[in-house]
Design a protein around this motif. Sequence first.
Motif, PDB file in Angstrom:
ATOM      1  N   ASP A  43       0.808  -1.220   0.000  1.00  0.00           N
ATOM      2  CA  ASP A  43       0.000   0.000   0.000  1.00  0.00           C
ATOM      3  C   ASP A  43       0.839   1.267   0.000  1.00  0.00           C
ATOM      4  N   THR A  44       2.153   1.153  -0.244  1.00  0.00           N
ATOM      5  CA  THR A  44       2.963   2.352  -0.444  1.00  0.00           C
ATOM      6  C   THR A  44       2.720   2.876  -1.852  1.00  0.00           C
ATOM      7  N   THR A  45       2.805   4.187  -2.007  1.00  0.00           N
ATOM      8  CA  THR A  45       2.505   4.799  -3.302  1.00  0.00           C
ATOM      9  C   THR A  45       3.423   4.277  -4.395  1.00  0.00           C
ATOM     10  N   ARG A  46       4.698   4.076  -4.078  1.00  0.00           N
ATOM     11  CA  ARG A  46       5.634   3.620  -5.106  1.00  0.00           C
ATOM     12  C   ARG A  46       5.252   2.245  -5.641  1.00  0.00           C
ATOM     13  N   ALA A  47       4.728   1.383  -4.767  1.00  0.00           N
ATOM     14  CA  ALA A  47       4.295   0.055  -5.213  1.00  0.00           C
ATOM     15  C   ALA A  47       2.983   0.137  -5.985  1.00  0.00           C
TER      16      ALA A  47
END
Length: 210
Positions: A43-47
Amino acid sequence: MFNRYNRLQGWSNSPLTETGMADAERAGRKLASVSFTAAFCSDTTRAQITAQTILRCNTASDPLPEPRSDMHFREQCYGYYEGQDMAAAWWAAGAPHGAGTYNEIVERFGLGASRDFLHEADPFHDAESDGEYWKRVEGGFAIIAADEGVHDGDDVLVISHGNTLLSLMHRYAPQGYDLSERPRNGSVTRIDFDTSKPIDEALSVVAYNE
Protein backbone atom coordinates in the motif's frame (compact mmCIF):
# COMPACT_ATOMS: atom_id res chain seq x y z
CA MET A 1 13.98 8.73 -4.06
CA PHE A 2 15.59 7.42 -0.87
CA ASN A 3 17.59 4.94 -2.97
CA ARG A 4 19.36 7.90 -4.55
CA TYR A 5 20.41 9.16 -1.12
CA ASN A 6 21.38 5.71 0.23
CA ARG A 7 18.70 5.91 2.92
CA LEU A 8 16.65 3.11 4.44
CA GLN A 9 13.25 2.94 2.79
CA GLY A 10 10.77 0.56 4.33
CA TRP A 11 7.34 1.79 5.35
CA SER A 12 8.31 5.37 4.50
CA ASN A 13 6.77 6.60 1.30
CA SER A 14 9.35 8.38 -0.82
CA PRO A 15 8.20 8.91 -4.43
CA LEU A 16 9.31 7.09 -7.55
CA THR A 17 12.00 8.85 -9.57
CA GLU A 18 12.02 8.98 -13.38
CA THR A 19 14.30 5.95 -13.25
CA GLY A 20 11.77 4.14 -11.06
CA MET A 21 8.99 4.89 -13.53
CA ALA A 22 11.17 3.58 -16.37
CA ASP A 23 11.82 0.41 -14.32
CA ALA A 24 8.07 -0.14 -13.96
CA GLU A 25 7.51 0.39 -17.69
CA ARG A 26 10.23 -2.12 -18.50
CA ALA A 27 8.67 -4.71 -16.19
CA GLY A 28 5.29 -4.00 -17.76
CA ARG A 29 6.63 -4.68 -21.25
CA LYS A 30 8.21 -7.93 -20.06
CA LEU A 31 4.92 -9.09 -18.52
CA ALA A 32 2.58 -7.70 -21.18
CA SER A 33 1.64 -11.13 -22.55
CA VAL A 34 0.92 -12.73 -19.14
CA SER A 35 -2.77 -13.17 -18.34
CA PHE A 36 -3.13 -12.18 -14.70
CA THR A 37 -6.13 -13.39 -12.74
CA ALA A 38 -5.44 -11.07 -9.80
CA ALA A 39 -2.97 -8.42 -8.70
CA PHE A 40 -1.75 -7.46 -5.23
CA CYS A 41 0.64 -4.76 -4.09
CA SER A 42 2.05 -3.01 -1.08
CA ASP A 43 0.00 0.00 0.00
CA THR A 44 2.96 2.35 -0.44
CA THR A 45 2.50 4.80 -3.30
CA ARG A 46 5.63 3.62 -5.11
CA ALA A 47 4.30 0.06 -5.21
CA GLN A 48 0.80 1.13 -6.23
CA ILE A 49 2.09 3.21 -9.14
CA THR A 50 4.36 0.35 -10.20
CA ALA A 51 1.40 -2.07 -10.19
CA GLN A 52 -0.78 0.33 -12.18
CA THR A 53 2.00 0.91 -14.70
CA ILE A 54 2.63 -2.81 -15.22
CA LEU A 55 -1.08 -3.53 -15.69
CA ARG A 56 -1.49 -0.61 -18.07
CA CYS A 57 1.06 -2.31 -20.36
CA ASN A 58 -0.76 -5.64 -20.19
CA THR A 59 -2.50 -6.92 -23.33
CA ALA A 60 -3.39 -10.47 -22.23
CA SER A 61 -5.55 -10.13 -19.12
CA ASP A 62 -9.32 -10.14 -19.74
CA PRO A 63 -10.63 -8.60 -17.65
CA LEU A 64 -7.67 -6.56 -16.41
CA PRO A 65 -7.50 -7.04 -12.62
CA GLU A 66 -7.64 -4.09 -10.27
CA PRO A 67 -4.57 -4.15 -8.00
CA ARG A 68 -5.47 -4.80 -4.37
CA SER A 69 -3.31 -2.81 -1.96
CA ASP A 70 -2.51 -4.15 1.49
CA MET A 71 0.04 -3.43 4.21
CA HIS A 72 1.00 -7.12 4.39
CA PHE A 73 2.96 -6.65 1.14
CA ARG A 74 5.02 -3.72 2.47
CA GLU A 75 8.78 -3.67 2.76
CA GLN A 76 10.42 -4.40 6.11
CA CYS A 77 9.71 -1.72 8.73
CA TYR A 78 12.92 0.00 9.88
CA GLY A 79 11.23 1.96 12.67
CA TYR A 80 13.39 4.74 14.11
CA TYR A 81 15.89 4.21 11.28
CA GLU A 82 13.41 4.90 8.45
CA GLY A 83 14.96 7.49 6.13
CA GLN A 84 18.35 7.38 7.85
CA ASP A 85 21.65 6.77 6.11
CA MET A 86 22.03 3.04 5.49
CA ALA A 87 25.63 2.78 6.63
CA ALA A 88 24.91 4.60 9.89
CA ALA A 89 21.79 2.56 10.61
CA TRP A 90 23.46 -0.80 10.04
CA TRP A 91 26.45 0.31 12.12
CA ALA A 92 24.09 1.06 15.00
CA ALA A 93 22.48 -2.37 14.59
CA GLY A 94 25.58 -4.48 14.04
CA ALA A 95 28.45 -2.82 15.86
CA PRO A 96 27.35 -4.02 19.33
CA HIS A 97 27.62 -7.55 17.90
CA GLY A 98 30.99 -6.97 16.25
CA ALA A 99 29.61 -6.49 12.72
CA GLY A 100 29.76 -2.97 11.31
CA THR A 101 27.91 -3.35 7.99
CA TYR A 102 24.73 -4.95 6.69
CA ASN A 103 26.68 -7.47 4.62
CA GLU A 104 28.80 -8.43 7.61
CA ILE A 105 25.72 -8.95 9.77
CA VAL A 106 24.17 -11.23 7.15
CA GLU A 107 27.40 -13.15 6.50
CA ARG A 108 28.10 -13.78 10.18
CA PHE A 109 24.66 -14.06 11.72
CA GLY A 110 22.12 -14.50 8.90
CA LEU A 111 19.47 -12.30 7.34
CA GLY A 112 17.05 -12.78 10.23
CA ALA A 113 19.61 -11.34 12.64
CA SER A 114 19.74 -8.10 10.64
CA ARG A 115 16.08 -7.52 11.57
CA ASP A 116 16.50 -8.58 15.19
CA PHE A 117 19.62 -6.43 15.64
CA LEU A 118 17.88 -3.36 14.20
CA HIS A 119 14.81 -3.99 16.36
CA GLU A 120 17.10 -4.20 19.38
CA ALA A 121 18.96 -1.00 18.45
CA ASP A 122 15.76 0.98 17.78
CA PRO A 123 15.09 3.09 20.92
CA PHE A 124 11.34 2.69 20.26
CA HIS A 125 11.64 -0.97 19.12
CA ASP A 126 9.37 -0.12 16.18
CA ALA A 127 11.71 -1.76 13.64
CA GLU A 128 10.27 -5.19 12.88
CA SER A 129 11.92 -8.17 14.51
CA ASP A 130 12.39 -11.24 12.33
CA GLY A 131 9.36 -12.92 13.89
CA GLU A 132 7.14 -9.86 13.46
CA TYR A 133 8.29 -9.47 9.88
CA TRP A 134 7.51 -13.04 8.79
CA LYS A 135 4.15 -13.06 10.54
CA ARG A 136 3.13 -10.04 8.43
CA VAL A 137 4.59 -11.36 5.15
CA GLU A 138 2.91 -14.74 5.62
CA GLY A 139 -0.33 -12.81 6.12
CA GLY A 140 0.08 -11.49 2.58
CA PHE A 141 0.23 -15.01 1.15
CA ALA A 142 -2.84 -15.90 3.23
CA ILE A 143 -4.69 -13.03 1.52
CA ILE A 144 -3.77 -14.43 -1.90
CA ALA A 145 -4.77 -17.96 -0.89
CA ALA A 146 -8.14 -16.72 0.39
CA ASP A 147 -9.04 -15.01 -2.90
CA GLU A 148 -11.93 -17.08 -4.27
CA GLY A 149 -11.27 -15.83 -7.80
CA VAL A 150 -7.77 -17.37 -7.91
CA HIS A 151 -7.46 -21.03 -8.89
CA ASP A 152 -4.74 -23.60 -9.42
CA GLY A 153 -2.52 -22.62 -12.35
CA ASP A 154 -3.51 -18.95 -12.41
CA ASP A 155 -0.91 -16.21 -12.74
CA VAL A 156 -1.01 -13.59 -9.99
CA LEU A 157 0.92 -10.31 -10.03
CA VAL A 158 2.44 -9.27 -6.71
CA ILE A 159 4.31 -5.98 -6.30
CA SER A 160 6.40 -5.80 -3.17
CA HIS A 161 9.90 -4.52 -2.35
CA GLY A 162 13.56 -5.42 -2.74
CA ASN A 163 14.48 -6.56 0.76
CA THR A 164 11.27 -8.56 1.04
CA LEU A 165 12.06 -10.32 -2.22
CA LEU A 166 15.60 -11.02 -1.06
CA SER A 167 14.23 -12.37 2.23
CA LEU A 168 11.91 -14.74 0.35
CA MET A 169 14.88 -15.94 -1.68
CA HIS A 170 16.95 -16.60 1.44
CA ARG A 171 14.10 -18.57 2.95
CA TYR A 172 12.71 -20.49 -0.03
CA ALA A 173 15.20 -20.58 -2.92
CA PRO A 174 17.10 -23.79 -3.65
CA GLN A 175 20.88 -23.79 -3.93
CA GLY A 176 22.45 -22.15 -6.96
CA TYR A 177 21.16 -18.58 -6.73
CA ASP A 178 23.66 -15.80 -6.10
CA LEU A 179 21.96 -13.89 -3.29
CA SER A 180 24.87 -11.47 -2.92
CA GLU A 181 23.22 -9.64 -5.83
CA ARG A 182 20.23 -7.65 -4.66
CA PRO A 183 17.14 -7.75 -6.86
CA ARG A 184 17.08 -4.87 -9.31
CA ASN A 185 14.25 -2.37 -9.20
CA GLY A 186 11.68 -3.41 -11.78
CA SER A 187 13.05 -6.96 -12.01
CA VAL A 188 10.79 -10.00 -12.26
CA THR A 189 10.96 -13.04 -9.98
CA ARG A 190 8.65 -16.02 -10.48
CA ILE A 191 7.47 -18.03 -7.49
CA ASP A 192 5.15 -21.04 -7.44
CA PHE A 193 2.65 -20.90 -4.56
CA ASP A 194 0.94 -24.18 -3.65
CA THR A 195 -1.95 -23.16 -1.41
CA SER A 196 -2.61 -26.76 -0.38
CA LYS A 197 0.60 -26.83 1.67
CA PRO A 198 1.59 -25.03 4.90
CA ILE A 199 3.37 -21.75 4.18
CA ASP A 200 6.82 -23.11 5.08
CA GLU A 201 6.48 -25.64 2.24
CA ALA A 202 4.19 -23.76 -0.14
CA LEU A 203 6.64 -21.50 -1.99
CA SER A 204 9.22 -22.53 -4.57
CA VAL A 205 11.34 -20.20 -6.68
CA VAL A 206 11.12 -20.62 -10.46
CA ALA A 207 13.28 -17.67 -11.54
CA TYR A 208 14.99 -14.76 -9.79
CA ASN A 209 15.83 -11.18 -10.71
CA GLU A 210 15.01 -11.40 -14.43
